[in-house]
Design a protein around this motif. Structure first.
Motif, PDB file in Angstrom:
ATOM      1  N   ASP A 177       0.809  -1.230   0.043  1.00  0.00           N
ATOM      2  CA  ASP A 177      -0.026  -0.020  -0.008  1.00  0.00           C
ATOM      3  C   ASP A 177       0.937   1.206   0.023  1.00  0.00           C
ATOM      4  O   ASP A 177       0.443   2.162  -0.754  1.00  0.00           O
ATOM      5  CB  ASP A 177      -1.024   0.104   1.201  1.00  0.00           C
ATOM      6  N   ILE A 178       1.936   1.117   0.690  1.00  0.00           N
ATOM      7  CA  ILE A 178       2.755   2.342   0.777  1.00  0.00           C
ATOM      8  C   ILE A 178       4.220   1.997   0.853  1.00  0.00           C
ATOM      9  O   ILE A 178       4.474   1.028   1.716  1.00  0.00           O
ATOM     10  CB  ILE A 178       2.427   3.504   1.956  1.00  0.00           C
ATOM     11  N   VAL A 179       5.228   2.614   0.433  1.00  0.00           N
ATOM     12  CA  VAL A 179       6.599   2.510   0.265  1.00  0.00           C
ATOM     13  C   VAL A 179       7.139   3.608   1.289  1.00  0.00           C
ATOM     14  O   VAL A 179       7.112   4.673   0.877  1.00  0.00           O
ATOM     15  CB  VAL A 179       7.330   2.233  -0.989  1.00  0.00           C
ATOM     16  N   LEU A 180       8.059   3.070   2.234  1.00  0.00           N
ATOM     17  CA  LEU A 180       8.855   4.174   2.862  1.00  0.00           C
ATOM     18  C   LEU A 180      10.343   3.885   2.706  1.00  0.00           C
ATOM     19  O   LEU A 180      10.582   2.635   2.930  1.00  0.00           O
ATOM     20  CB  LEU A 180       8.743   4.163   4.334  1.00  0.00           C
ATOM     21  N   SER A 181      11.027   4.691   2.026  1.00  0.00           N
ATOM     22  CA  SER A 181      12.239   4.317   1.633  1.00  0.00           C
ATOM     23  C   SER A 181      13.284   5.451   2.041  1.00  0.00           C
ATOM     24  O   SER A 181      13.168   6.472   1.818  1.00  0.00           O
ATOM     25  CB  SER A 181      12.438   4.021   0.120  1.00  0.00           C
ATOM     26  N   ASP A 182      14.518   4.763   2.321  1.00  0.00           N
ATOM     27  CA  ASP A 182      15.805   5.586   2.699  1.00  0.00           C
ATOM     28  C   ASP A 182      16.143   5.896   1.286  1.00  0.00           C
ATOM     29  O   ASP A 182      15.986   5.426   0.600  1.00  0.00           O
ATOM     30  CB  ASP A 182      16.738   4.828   3.355  1.00  0.00           C
ATOM     31  N   ILE A 183      17.016   7.019   1.441  1.00  0.00           N
ATOM     32  CA  ILE A 183      17.423   7.471  -0.038  1.00  0.00           C
ATOM     33  C   ILE A 183      19.234   6.854  -0.567  1.00  0.00           C
ATOM     34  O   ILE A 183      19.027   6.057  -1.351  1.00  0.00           O
ATOM     35  CB  ILE A 183      17.594   8.876  -0.139  1.00  0.00           C
ATOM     36  N   ARG A 184      19.973   6.873   0.540  1.00  0.00           N
ATOM     37  CA  ARG A 184      21.338   6.453   0.495  1.00  0.00           C
ATOM     38  C   ARG A 184      21.444   4.856   0.987  1.00  0.00           C
ATOM     39  O   ARG A 184      21.340   4.820   2.247  1.00  0.00           O
ATOM     40  CB  ARG A 184      22.283   7.156   1.272  1.00  0.00           C
ATOM     41  N   MET A 185      21.508   3.890  -0.020  1.00  0.00           N
ATOM     42  CA  MET A 185      21.640   2.585   0.432  1.00  0.00           C
ATOM     43  C   MET A 185      22.849   1.994  -0.607  1.00  0.00           C
ATOM     44  O   MET A 185      22.723   2.086  -1.656  1.00  0.00           O
ATOM     45  CB  MET A 185      20.305   1.786   0.124  1.00  0.00           C
ATOM     46  N   PRO A 186      23.708   1.168  -0.180  1.00  0.00           N
ATOM     47  CA  PRO A 186      24.431   0.631  -0.804  1.00  0.00           C
ATOM     48  C   PRO A 186      24.215   0.009  -1.991  1.00  0.00           C
ATOM     49  O   PRO A 186      24.965   0.054  -3.125  1.00  0.00           O
ATOM     50  CB  PRO A 186      25.490  -0.182   0.185  1.00  0.00           C
TER      51      PRO A 186
END
Lengths: 267, 429
Positions: free
Chosen positions: A57-66
């Protein structure tokens, strides 16, 4: 709205994409407490796999990921579907401007560290859907400023440099003193040829650009949080439909040679 | 060696040679010269200037002075075989322009030099004329006067030019020192600039975790009954995360520390490595590079300036990260070994390694394989300087035949305070 006591099959599913395991666990805990089901991924590609398998339903994502960042994930999600699932980005560093992120289709950008309850509120808010979102009761006290603008033509019909609409709000090219990001204010747009108020709304300033940068104009990105004119139903029918395929808030790229019309605006 | 320095030294050496030739030619005209004087003069001129250039110090003035004294004495003895006064007298005057140029403001120094040159010329001319007539009455006055005035003038001019050159050389050297210091600083700032984003990331991420966990712990305590076990585990997380932030900030502090405040002292290897890892973590993460840190014994120490060691290690790890990012395996490793006298940091990466042809040049200033705008090319040269300043070395490891693609950098540092008491500050400057 769901709550913690709702049976799990009724819960909305939030996918938390974050490479720091502990932070991911903490965010999931926060969302679970608020009544959401959560899924976890430590990178963009992993998140895309989960999205392909299950309805998220919804995505919460960090921006910097290796192993694959949040911006790439956002673009991949948006290239499949313009609005679902909505994406909220979280960042600890200015990897991307909020304007850019919203132009790429993010619904909201959180800068770490953030107030936990604001994240939950944003998730709930995002999941409400446009109509419900716009119909929220709003008091006048929530407005910090007033901006009135006369527009040349219906911005949903013509490409305009003055006012550009996305599905969550608009970019307003503005030469006067810009409001501050985070402030809420009253925006009123009147058509030049016609007595009617085209749009009257309460908006939250998502971001500002105090100087033109190449083809990007000076102005601010505003998220519409409540409508006065037209009614939410009318907005969703008349404007919302025209906007539905667009990104959340446009970043204010100059569309055509500058128009000669003067911006009549005041605070 | 830069072109202008070459040019100046060449010019000055030419002046010396000209002076020597003029003198000998002058003497030749009088049929008193011998070829060996000329050869000796040339050799001495070259020698003295090589020494001057090599030492770049006031000592070269003494060397050149000594050379002139010997030379003049030699000329006097060989030419006259008597105790003529030209040699000793001019030798007495010779240091004067040099001293004047070294000590006085430029204009006054030039005036003094002119006076001395004139005095020398008159003295030389009158004395030699007198003496030579005594030796050989057939010698004509004008030719003696002209040739010996020429010789004296040439000599003095050469000396003036020489000392000017030295003065300039010293000014250039101090300017170069200043520039090197500035470059070191700018390299440090460049490294810091690159770190800044990483540091923000490395601090804000844990802060986000702390904010969440504290808020959640508070809510868990409000529940009935409170979920004490969970709160405990959340608080333990908060504590550890706070330490993580502290490591990063401490690391940044150490790196930015002014060299004067950064005294050489026994430093714990583990602390240094933790700080370096904290500072570089973000860059490594961004490039998807894995970092392996070999388990370090808690009591391992080296005797050095912590800020400078960190600067070197951060530079090595960042370079390693850049190299590893282009390789398929993507890893960087830090290892520490020690014996009774030395501690050795070994930084390896999975990158393509330094090509054999470049192994001699990578430590040279401004050498870089990175595209323009990425890296100043000073990192390794400054790192090596810092290593040496701390009584250690920085070198490229020798790749084994089986795994020649691995590039290894070895930083060796003393484990104890060197007995000689190396003045780190002076060496760095």
């Amino acid at each position: 709205m769901t709550d913690a006591t709702a049976p799990s099959h009724n819960r909305r599913i939030a996918l938390v994409v974050e490479d720091q395991e502990r932070l991911r666990a903490a965010i999931c805990f926060e969302l679970e407490e608020a009544g959401f089901s959560t899924r976890e991924a430590d990178c963009g590609p992993e998140a895309l796999k989960i999205i392909a398998m299950e309805k998220i339903d919804i995505v919460l994502s960090d921006i910097r990921m290796p192993k694959g960042g949040g911006v790439e994930l956002l673009q991949a999600i948006r290239s499949r579907n313009v609005h679902t699932p909505p994406v909220i980005l979280m960042t600890a560093f200015a990897d991307i401007t909020i304007g850019d992120a919203m132009d790429k289709g993010a619904e909201r950008v959180f800068v770490k560290p953030f107030e936990p309850h604001l994240l939950v509120e944003a998730v709930r808010d995002t999941l409400l859907g446009l109509k419900a979102k716009l119909a929220r009761p709003v008091s006048a006290a929530q407005s910090n400023f007033e901006i009135e603008v006369t527009i040349d033509a219906d911005p949903t019909a013509d490409a305009s440099n003055q006012l550009q609409f996305g599905r969550g709000g608009f970019f307003l090219a503005y030469n006067d003193l810009l409001p501050k990001p985070g402030e809420q204010g009253h925006f009123s747009f009147t058509l030049k040829h016609g007595p009617t108020v085209w749009l009257d709304c309460l908006g939250r300033v998502a971001w500002t650009r105090s100087e033109a940068d190449g083809s990007l104009m000076r102005g601010c990105g505003v998220e519409i949080i409540a409508l006065l004119t037209p009614t939410p139903e009318e907005y969703c029918g008349r404007i919302g439909r025209a906007m539905s395929s667009r990104m959340y808030i446009p970043c204010g790229t100059r569309q055509a040679p500058p128009t000669t019309s003067k911006l009549h605006s005041g605070r | 060696m830069p072109f202008d320095k070459d040019y100046r030294s060449l010019f000055s050496t030419c002046c010396y040679l000209m002076g020597a030739s003029a003198t000998v030619l002058g003497a030749e005209a009088l049929s008193y010269a011998e070829t060996e004087i000329f050869v000796a003069s040339c050799a001495m001129a070259v020698l003295s200037f090589t020494a001057g250039i090599a030492t770049k110090r006031v000592s070269s003035l003494i060397i050149t002075d000594l050379y002139f004294f010997l030379w003049m004495t030699y000329c006097t003895l060989v030419l006259y075989r008597s105790d003529g006064i030209i040699g000793p007298t001019t030798s007495l005057f010779e240091p004067m322009p040099v001293l004047a140029l070294a000590l006085l403001p430029r204009r006054r120094a030039i005036a003094w030099t002119a006076v001395v040159i004139l005095l020398l010329a008159v003295l030389a001319a009158s004395n030699t004329a007198k003496e030579l007539r005594e030796i050989d009455p057939n010698i004509q006055w004008p030719s003696t006067f002209v040739s010996w005035t020429c010789a004296a003038l040439a000599l003095s001019t050469n000396f003036a030019v020489g000392s000017l050159y030295l003065r300039q050389l010293r000014a250039t050297t101090s300017q170069q020192n200043r520039m090197t210091q500035q470059l070191q600083l700018s390299e440090k700032f460049a490294a810091l600039g690159e770190l800044a984003g990483g540091v923000a990331h490395e601090v804000k991420n844990p802060l986000a975790l702390i904010t969440l966990r504290v808020d959640q712990a508070r809510r868990l305590l409000d529940k009935t009954p409170p979920d004490i076990d969970r709160v405990q585990s959340f608080l333990a997380e908060v504590l550890e995360t706070s330490r993580q932030i502290n490591d990063v900030i401490t690391g940044l502090n150490q790196m930015t520390r002014q060299s004067k405040a950064d005294e050489a002292s026994p430093i714990f290897v583990q602390t240094i490595v933790n700080s370096v890892v904290g500072l570089c973590r973000d860059k490594l993460d961004r490039h998807g590079v894995r970092l392996d840190v070999a388990t370090l014994s808690a009591d391992a120490t080296v005797f050095a300036r912590s800020g400078q060691v960190m600067q070197v290690l951060v530079n090595l790890v960042q370079n390693a990260c850049d190299a590893a990012a282009l390789s398929p395996e993507k890893w960087v490793s830090i290892e520490f070994r020690q014996d009774s006298a030395q501690g050795v940091f070994i930084v390896r990466d999975s990158g393509a390694g330094v090509p054999l042809a470049l192994q001699g040049t990578i430590f040279e200033p401004f050498f870089t394989t990175k595209p323009a705008g990425h890296g100043t090319g000073l990192g390794l040269s400054i790192s090596r300087k810092l290593a040496v300043a701390n009584g250690g070395t920085l070198q490229l490891g020798t790749p084994t035949n089986s795994n020649s693609s691995i590039s290894t950098f070895i930083l060796t540092l003393p484990r104890r305070q060197p007995k000689t008491g190396i003045d780190v500050e002076e060496k760095v400057a």
